[in-house]
Design an enzyme around this catalytic site. Structure first.
Site, short mmCIF file in Angstrom:
data_model
loop_
_atom_site.label_atom_id
_atom_site.label_comp_id
_atom_site.label_asym_id
_atom_site.label_seq_id
_atom_site.Cartn_x
_atom_site.Cartn_y
_atom_site.Cartn_z
N LYS A 15 94.93 -21.45 37.58
CA LYS A 15 94.24 -22.12 38.69
C LYS A 15 93.00 -22.88 38.22
CE LYS A 15 93.46 -18.43 41.16
NZ LYS A 15 94.01 -17.38 40.27
N ARG A 90 90.97 -15.37 49.44
CA ARG A 90 91.65 -14.35 48.65
C ARG A 90 92.17 -13.22 49.51
NH1 ARG A 90 89.61 -15.30 43.13
NH2 ARG A 90 90.31 -13.69 41.71
N ARG A 129 93.20 -14.64 26.72
CA ARG A 129 91.91 -15.19 27.14
C ARG A 129 90.77 -14.22 26.82
NH1 ARG A 129 91.18 -16.69 33.39
NH2 ARG A 129 90.61 -14.51 33.62
N ARG A 135 85.57 -12.09 28.71
CA ARG A 135 85.18 -11.71 30.07
C ARG A 135 85.31 -10.21 30.26
NH1 ARG A 135 87.81 -15.64 34.60
NH2 ARG A 135 87.98 -13.63 35.67
N ARG A 146 93.42 -6.02 38.84
CA ARG A 146 93.30 -7.34 39.50
C ARG A 146 94.66 -7.83 39.98
NH1 ARG A 146 90.78 -10.39 34.90
NH2 ARG A 146 90.94 -12.26 36.18
#
Ligand code: AMP
Length: 192
Positions: A15, A90, A129, A135, A146
């Site tokens: 996204k 969301r 990632r 992160r 998540r």
């Protein structure tokens, strides 16, 4: 003409990458609630600390906080010509809040873009990632959580926007440019 878009899809569906490329092509701001929360967390301000206390565990930041942040952002002059929202709404409550924000200006969404990517591919992408960006919410346990939050709270939005007739499904696996062209073509057709 103003174009108002949201982009849906699981964490790791692309996204952020696709949303910012598409927004550039359409000359509208890409607004990522996740990016805004991360910027506040980096600045260590109150909003950032609050957001991080949820995000670091893979939980959603409470709706009141998120909704008012988005409302402020959409009131900025650069959104007059439209916007692309990445990571918002969301859950069903945020859909209602966004509806109210838009209705207050007699605006409506043109498309709800959805990037379709299978679960194992997104988990593999997020783990990759993690190595690059570091992160805090990209560890395997938090990633799995998540995904659960996505399936429970966010995936049902696809039905909501399907019923409204504005959903556009795009295959999110493949060449970045091809995917972006498919998104761009779909938006161009939808706003004609
Ligand atoms: P993202 O970068 O979109 O994956 O978002 C990272 C994290 O920011 C999420 O796991 C949530 O903790 C928080 N977040 C981003 N957008 C929202 C939202 N619309 N509602 C609640 N929390 C959000």
């Amino acid at each position: 003409m103003a174009v108002r878009l949201i982009i849906l899809g699981a964490p790791g569906a692309g996204k952020g990458t696709q949303g910012s490329l598409l927004a550039q092509r359409l000359n509208i701001p890409a607004i990522s609630t996740g990016d805004i929360f991360r910027a506040h967390a980096k600045a260590q301000d109150e909003l950032g600390k609050l957001a991080a206390s949820y995000s670091d565990r893979g939980e959603l930041v409470p709706d009141e906080v998120t909704n008012s942040m988005v409302e402020d952002r959409l009131a900025q002059p650069d959104c007059l010509n439209g916007f692309l929202l990445d990571g918002y709404p969301r859950n069903a409550g945020q859909v209602e809040a966004l509806d109210a924000m838009l209705a207050a200006h007699s605006h409506k969404l043109d498309c709800a873009l959805t990037l379709d990517v299978d679960k194992e591919t997104v988990i593999a992408r997020l783990l990759e990632r993690a190595k690059i960006e570091g992160r805090l919410d990209d560890t395997e346990d938090v990633i799995r959580h998540r995904m659960d939050v996505y399936e429970q709270s966010t995936a049902p939005l696809i039905d909501i926007y399907t019923q409204r007739g504005i959903i556009v499904h795009i295959n999110g696996v493949g060449d970045i440019k091809d995917i972006n062209d498919a998104l761009f073509d779909a938006v161009t057709r939808a706003v004609k």
